[in-house]
Scaffold this motif. Sequence first.
Motif, PDB file in Angstrom:
ATOM      1  N   GLY A 182      41.094 110.502  16.267  1.00 33.30           N
ATOM      2  CA  GLY A 182      41.729 111.688  15.707  1.00 33.30           C
ATOM      3  C   GLY A 182      40.751 112.852  15.652  1.00 33.30           C
ATOM      4  O   GLY A 182      39.635 112.770  16.183  1.00 33.30           O
TER       5      GLY A 182
ATOM      6  N   ASN B  83      38.382 109.365  13.054  1.00 26.19           N
ATOM      7  CA  ASN B  83      38.341 110.796  13.303  1.00 26.19           C
ATOM      8  C   ASN B  83      36.999 111.193  13.885  1.00 26.19           C
ATOM      9  O   ASN B  83      35.975 110.554  13.610  1.00 26.19           O
ATOM     10  CB  ASN B  83      38.569 111.571  11.997  1.00 26.19           C
ATOM     11  CG  ASN B  83      40.027 111.649  11.607  1.00 26.19           C
ATOM     12  OD1 ASN B  83      40.883 111.892  12.446  1.00 26.19           O
ATOM     13  ND2 ASN B  83      40.316 111.459  10.332  1.00 26.19           N
TER      14      ASN B  83
ATOM     15  N   SER C 228      41.989 107.667  10.498  1.00 24.26           N
ATOM     16  CA  SER C 228      42.682 108.755  11.172  1.00 24.26           C
ATOM     17  C   SER C 228      44.190 108.524  11.186  1.00 24.26           C
ATOM     18  O   SER C 228      44.657 107.398  11.394  1.00 24.26           O
ATOM     19  CB  SER C 228      42.159 108.925  12.601  1.00 24.26           C
ATOM     20  OG  SER C 228      42.429 107.793  13.398  1.00 24.26           O
TER      21      SER C 228
END
Length: 261
Positions: A93, A154, A107
């Motif tokens: 992400g 992420n 994420s």
Amino acid sequence: MPTSDSLDSDALFDLEPVPAEAVGFAELARLPLTELVAPDWAEALAPVEGPLREVLEFLSREVAGGHAVLPPASNLLRAFRQPLADVRVLIVGQDPYPTPGHAVGLSFAVDGSTRPIPRSLANIYKELDADLGLPPRIHGDLSRWADQGVLLLNRVLSVRVGEAGSHRGKGWEAITATAIGALANRVTANGVPVPLVAILWGKDAEAVRPLLGSTPVIASAHPSPLSAARGFFGSRPFSRANTLLQEQGDGTVDWELPPLP
């Protein structure tokens, strides 16, 4: 109220969140790396331990300066509590949701009690239904995926409340790049690559492709409402990931989430 001194050394490894008040960013910056992440992740991230501590100190200064930071310190490194050795699918992400109460350290996921779920996640569920016929859920708890070796990572692991992208360029990118490289470079005792599939949604995620070597990649537009119709919908990432895992001899992921968290 518990403090960092009262935490068991392995409490941070539980996938269930540690209470938000249990530890702060300043406390994280002082803990040994082996108490912040799973043991094999500690070894993989050792080359960027210095930059990681610098980011943690930056977050401590953010809070001291009156800025609210997400996710809470207790969930900041949650993605790395899942052992490196268990990862089978990597979903990359951008940065955490900037809405209070949304970011949980994985994420695209949110706490199971969050209503409504973020629109990007709602679009992920739409594609999951179209791809595998699995009904959308009203909750955003993706821990069942994590339990099966899906790393929800992420590129940037923190954000100021209400300011999307506010912690880009603060050092996280080098840390997550090291993590992704460690995943892609795993080999068995016989020198065979460990099975892995990478799912890259959006331009930020696509930027890590050079780190993945020969890892099979499924790339598309981001599931955001602004871009989902430009290639995310219809990309069938879940069935394709399972096919690629089977080709590597590693079975499949059961992508169905429970009706309630």
